[in-house]
Enzyme design. Structure first.
Site, PDB file in Angstrom:
ATOM      1  N   ALA B   6      -1.998  -9.371  -0.714  1.00 17.84           N
ATOM      2  CA  ALA B   6      -1.777  -8.244  -1.621  1.00 17.84           C
ATOM      3  C   ALA B   6      -2.076  -6.932  -0.917  1.00 17.84           C
ATOM      4  O   ALA B   6      -3.024  -6.829  -0.152  1.00 17.84           O
ATOM      5  CB  ALA B   6      -2.644  -8.386  -2.863  1.00 17.84           C
ATOM      6  N   CYS B   7      -1.214  -5.968  -1.163  1.00 18.47           N
ATOM      7  CA  CYS B   7      -1.487  -4.619  -0.662  1.00 18.47           C
ATOM      8  C   CYS B   7      -0.860  -3.644  -1.637  1.00 18.47           C
ATOM      9  O   CYS B   7      -0.648  -3.970  -2.795  1.00 18.47           O
ATOM     10  CB  CYS B   7      -0.943  -4.425   0.745  1.00 18.47           C
ATOM     11  SG  CYS B   7       0.854  -4.392   0.860  1.00 18.47           S
ATOM     12  N   CYS B   8      -0.532  -2.448  -1.174  1.00 16.03           N
ATOM     13  CA  CYS B   8       0.096  -1.473  -2.037  1.00 16.03           C
ATOM     14  C   CYS B   8       1.598  -1.722  -2.012  1.00 16.03           C
ATOM     15  O   CYS B   8       2.226  -1.572  -0.970  1.00 16.03           O
ATOM     16  CB  CYS B   8      -0.231  -0.077  -1.542  1.00 16.03           C
ATOM     17  SG  CYS B   8       0.422   1.192  -2.594  1.00 16.03           S
ATOM     18  N   GLN B  39      -0.840  -5.052  -5.428  1.00 12.70           N
ATOM     19  CA  GLN B  39      -2.200  -5.355  -5.864  1.00 12.70           C
ATOM     20  C   GLN B  39      -2.352  -5.405  -7.383  1.00 12.70           C
ATOM     21  O   GLN B  39      -3.280  -6.005  -7.896  1.00 12.70           O
ATOM     22  CB  GLN B  39      -3.204  -4.384  -5.233  1.00 12.70           C
ATOM     23  CG  GLN B  39      -2.760  -2.938  -5.142  1.00 12.70           C
ATOM     24  CD  GLN B  39      -3.243  -2.118  -6.302  1.00 12.70           C
ATOM     25  OE1 GLN B  39      -4.210  -2.480  -6.941  1.00 12.70           O
ATOM     26  NE2 GLN B  39      -2.570  -1.015  -6.590  1.00 12.70           N
TER      27      GLN B  39
END
Lengths: 428, 103
Positions: B6-8, B39
């Site tokens: 998960a990230c932006c 996220q």
């Protein structure tokens, strides 16, 4: 010095954590993540209008009948940007309700109803120089001007609604023979009733006491000043540097500031579109497209420029390797390979350009807007559109030229720092 | 094994995903499922992953995410250098070790 910078890092980290943990800011941020595509699609309606329906710039020049389609794209713009307060309020209420563990859809509708109960439901109309009132909701109450009052009111309304659903005294206990569904339905009915009575009475009293509607008041004292700061050169440059400080720590700066940044950008593009459709000039430079095209082109901190600077002047093999890996993603605005691979994170050698180059680029683009070379955009550019193409979509051919200048100038400001790291190798 | 990154917006982690899939395939681990998400999707994806890895650029959300996941799966931040170099093997190993240590 080391201790001081350590403290500084810790406090930035705490800010990032606090912003993310704050359930209100978090709900706002998540809601705008969901809504942002609609803002961009809405702005594309203006693009269609100008390339298809406009008799001056569009296909309608040759096929006049196409200008009749203009109504459709205007409607599409209204349906997304023009009424954005309503879906945004609904989303924020749902996100917050999920965190509060109360029914999401009900909270969403309660918040929309609460908002509608404090905005005017009459508009002033002038026909043949006679002025009168008619039923209707004024456009500013539905559009971007309602965003901040909507956010504030929604937070208060959902919290109030949550409290009410937890009060045992107002729960109706039915005899066991009554189906469970019946009592659940009554037990949400009473909190809804109390919430809406309270808000609408508050709204009415506010109007009686101050002479203005709540939404107009909050817009004037809160949103308009924030917009003015955000659109001013000093304001936006300070915000850009602030975001880059987070990137220097390796934290996504844009994400940290997004709860406040994204509503203001949505308001800006809506204002630009409204101005142009009214035959005036767009006046709000800082939009999402502006951010993508001129503040973070090639990745926040002007990473594409750094890659070019490295490929031009670096003698370090490890840097050249990372630059090659990072080149492709960087064209699409993804900076992480270089930021973490080089690394730029906590790397004092590159701290100054990494923190300030986006601000320099932003200043150049603002200057180009100020002297009237580049118009404020009415079509937004989403994240992930390649360099130059994104600038063209948002800001036309002028956008391409300004973006090239921004990149060229920041290549020059990266170069001395890249050369310094060459010397390190020679010394070794 | 199901690994979620998960990230932006899940953009930059998706690059890493394809590298990790390549490595897993080479190692004959065909039952691995690896994907990237924004996220905000973490809560909705809960139960779908055995390991959750966060991009280092969103490491400030680790505390909150750990609370959301609540011990149902191990959570960690991807090693920043491995992340930057898009080193699929290293990150895959990090995920496997996280799961092993949990068991």
């Amino acid at each position: 010095m080391a201790e001081l910078s350590g403290k500084f890092q810790d406090s930035l980290m705490v800010i990032a954590e606090k912003v993310d943990e704050n359930k209100y800011l978090n709900s706002i941020k998540d809601s705008f993540t969901v809504f942002m595509p609609f803002v961009i699609v809405g702005s594309f309606a203006t693009l269609f209008n100008s390339i298809i329906c406009s008799p001056q710039t569009g296909l309608a020049k040759w096929i006049p009948a196409l200008s009749k389609l203009s109504v459709a794209f205007t409607a599409m713009n209204f349906a997304t940007l023009g009424i954005m307060s309503i879906p945004v309020i609904f989303l924020i209420a749902m996100n917050l309700a999920r965190k509060n563990k109360v029914p999401e859809y009900i909270a969403g509708i309660v918040a929309v109803a609460a908002y509608c109960s404090v905005i005017p439901e009459v508009v002033t109309v002038t026909v043949n120089s006679a002025t009168g009132s008619a039923a209707g909701i004024p456009a500013p109450a539905l559009g971007a001007q309602g965003l901040f009052v909507g956010m504030l009111l929604t937070v208060v309304v959902v919290e109030f609604f949550t409290k009410l659903t937890r009060i045992e005294a107002i729960k109706i206990t039915m005899p066991p023979s009554v189906p469970a569904g019946i009592s659940t339905s009554f037990n949400t009915l009473i909190p809804i009733l109390i919430t809406l009575v309270s808000v609408s009475v508050f709204g009415a009293l506010f109007k009686l006491g101050t002479g203005t509607y709540l939404n107009e008041f909050v817009y004037k004292v809160m949103q308009a000043p924030l917009e003015a700061v955000f659109q001013s050169p000093a304001g936006i440059i300070a915000i850009v540097v602030f975001a880059q400080l987070f990137w220097f720590l390796g934290i996504h700066g844009g994400l940290v500031i997004s709860p406040i940044r994204n509503p203001l950008m949505a308001a800006a593009i809506a204002a630009n579109i409204a101005a142009v459709s009214a035959g005036q000039q767009a006046t709000q430079p800082v939009t999402y497209g502006f951010w993508m095209n001129f503040i973070v082109p090639g990745g926040a901190g002007m990473i594409f420029s750094l890659i070019i600077a490295i490929l031009l002047c670096s003698k370090r093999e490890d840097y050249r390797m990372i630059a090659k890996v990072g080149l492709g993603p960087s064209v699409f605005g993804i900076s992480e390979p270089v930021v973490f691979g080089l690394p730029l994170v906590l790397n004092v050698r590159f701290a100054i350009p990494f923190i300030f180059n986006s601000a320099i680029s932003c200043a150049i683009a603002l200057f180009a807007t100020k002297i009237g070379f580049m118009p404020c955009n009415t079509v937004d550019t989403p994240f992930g559109v390649p360099l130059l193409i994104g600038a063209f979509i948002g800001h036309g051919w002028q956008g391409i030229i300004v973006q090239i200048i921004c990149i060229a100038v920041t290549i020059l400001t990266w170069i001395p720092f890249v050369l310094m790291t060459n010397r390190e190798i020679e010394n070794n | 094994m199901r690994i979620m990154l998960a990230c932006c917006l899940g953009m930059s982690t998706s690059m890493l995903v394809s590298k990790m899939e390549e490595v897993a395939k080479q190692q004959g681990k065909t039952d691995y499922k690896i994907w990237a998400a924004d996220q905000t999707q973490i809560e909705a994806e809960l139960g779908n992953f055995d390991v959750l890895l966060l991009g280092p650029q969103v490491r400030h959300i680790l505390k909150k995410v750990s609370k959301i996941v609540d011990g149902k799966a191990p959570v960690d931040v991807i090693n920043p250098v491995a992340y930057g170099r898009c080193d699929g093997a290293a990150v895959l190993k990090q995920a496997e070790e996280l799961l092993k240590n949990k068991k």
